[in-house]
Design an enzyme around this catalytic site. Sequence first.
Site, PDB file in Angstrom:
ATOM      1  N   LEU A 180      27.224  24.753  34.629  1.00 52.42           N
ATOM      2  CA  LEU A 180      27.976  24.287  33.475  1.00 52.42           C
ATOM      3  C   LEU A 180      27.602  22.834  33.221  1.00 52.42           C
ATOM      4  CD1 LEU A 180      31.591  25.696  34.066  1.00 52.42           C
ATOM      5  CD2 LEU A 180      29.914  26.473  32.389  1.00 52.42           C
ATOM      6  N   ASP A 181      27.350  22.488  31.974  1.00 51.93           N
ATOM      7  CA  ASP A 181      27.046  21.108  31.622  1.00 51.93           C
ATOM      8  C   ASP A 181      28.236  20.211  31.946  1.00 51.93           C
ATOM      9  OD1 ASP A 181      24.567  21.838  30.742  1.00 51.93           O
ATOM     10  OD2 ASP A 181      25.117  21.916  28.612  1.00 51.93           O
ATOM     11  N   PRO A 182      27.998  18.907  32.118  1.00 46.49           N
ATOM     12  CA  PRO A 182      29.085  18.001  32.502  1.00 46.49           C
ATOM     13  C   PRO A 182      30.325  18.071  31.610  1.00 46.49           C
ATOM     14  CG  PRO A 182      26.992  16.899  32.784  1.00 46.49           C
ATOM     15  CD  PRO A 182      26.683  18.231  32.146  1.00 46.49           C
TER      16      PRO A 182
END
Length: 299
Positions: A63-65
């Site tokens: 998951l992206d930040p």
Amino acid sequence: MVRDAPEHRSPADLLTFGVVNLDKPPGPSAHQVAAWVRDAVDDALDAAGDDRTLGRVAHGGTLDPKVTGCLPILLGDAARAARVFDDAVKEYVTILELHDQAPPDFDSIVAEFEGEIYQKPPRKSAVKRRLRSRTIHALDVLERHDRRALLRVRCGSGTYVRKLCHDIGLALGTGAHMGELRRTATGDFDDRDLVTMEDLVDALAEWADNDDESWLHETVAPAERALRGYPTVTIVPSAAREVAHGAPVYAPGVIETDAEQGADVCCVTPDGAAVCLGRLVGDPDAEGGVAVELERVLV
């Protein structure tokens, strides 16, 4: 070492072969969050006088930040089973930000994106940028107001929701980009029983400092929860002990199975403790020969 039944494990055994259905916060990457979980568990084990360490952890899909939500994390030996998430269906809720007013046929255009689609990964992705086929299992418009639409996307692993939003905008003729994104499900894990980092850290402290394990059992599940999608092969305890030393599962060691030959399987003891992942290659009712070839030993 063959483990006790999942429901009878000590807190330390649970932490070294468990899974946390973590609610990833915004800001850190999935890798950073997994490292925090590993360090927190190691600290708790040390404080409780247990000399084991996790060694590694694995999470259920990057998951992206900025993205939040469902990030199952496999602890210790359970990380060897990380492949369970490779093909897991994911579900997201996202805000589609249109660049102009939506056309009258908005819903019907969005619905055209269900089924097989083709995507090229974004320039910032870590994979080779080539056209890939992905499956959108369901795409629902939950709400729409002015130039914003709330979408629920159920899709195959490896789908880029940001790219999906961009492509929907092109099809609408308005242009669009992805606003906020939250993952609500990964395979059999969903947002009905998510655990925050704060919950996990507090539960670990209650056990390590106060010898109260009740909260820990609410935040960490036996790793077998992540293996429910596999057909099972139940094997005798003596065969499980041989598997721990790298031996395959021979047919005389099989008690029962609901799997067909050629299937990927999870071998378990009669009390439900996971032993290994493998492939059913032989007749489990035969008098001899290999029944299950090993792929991942979990004990």
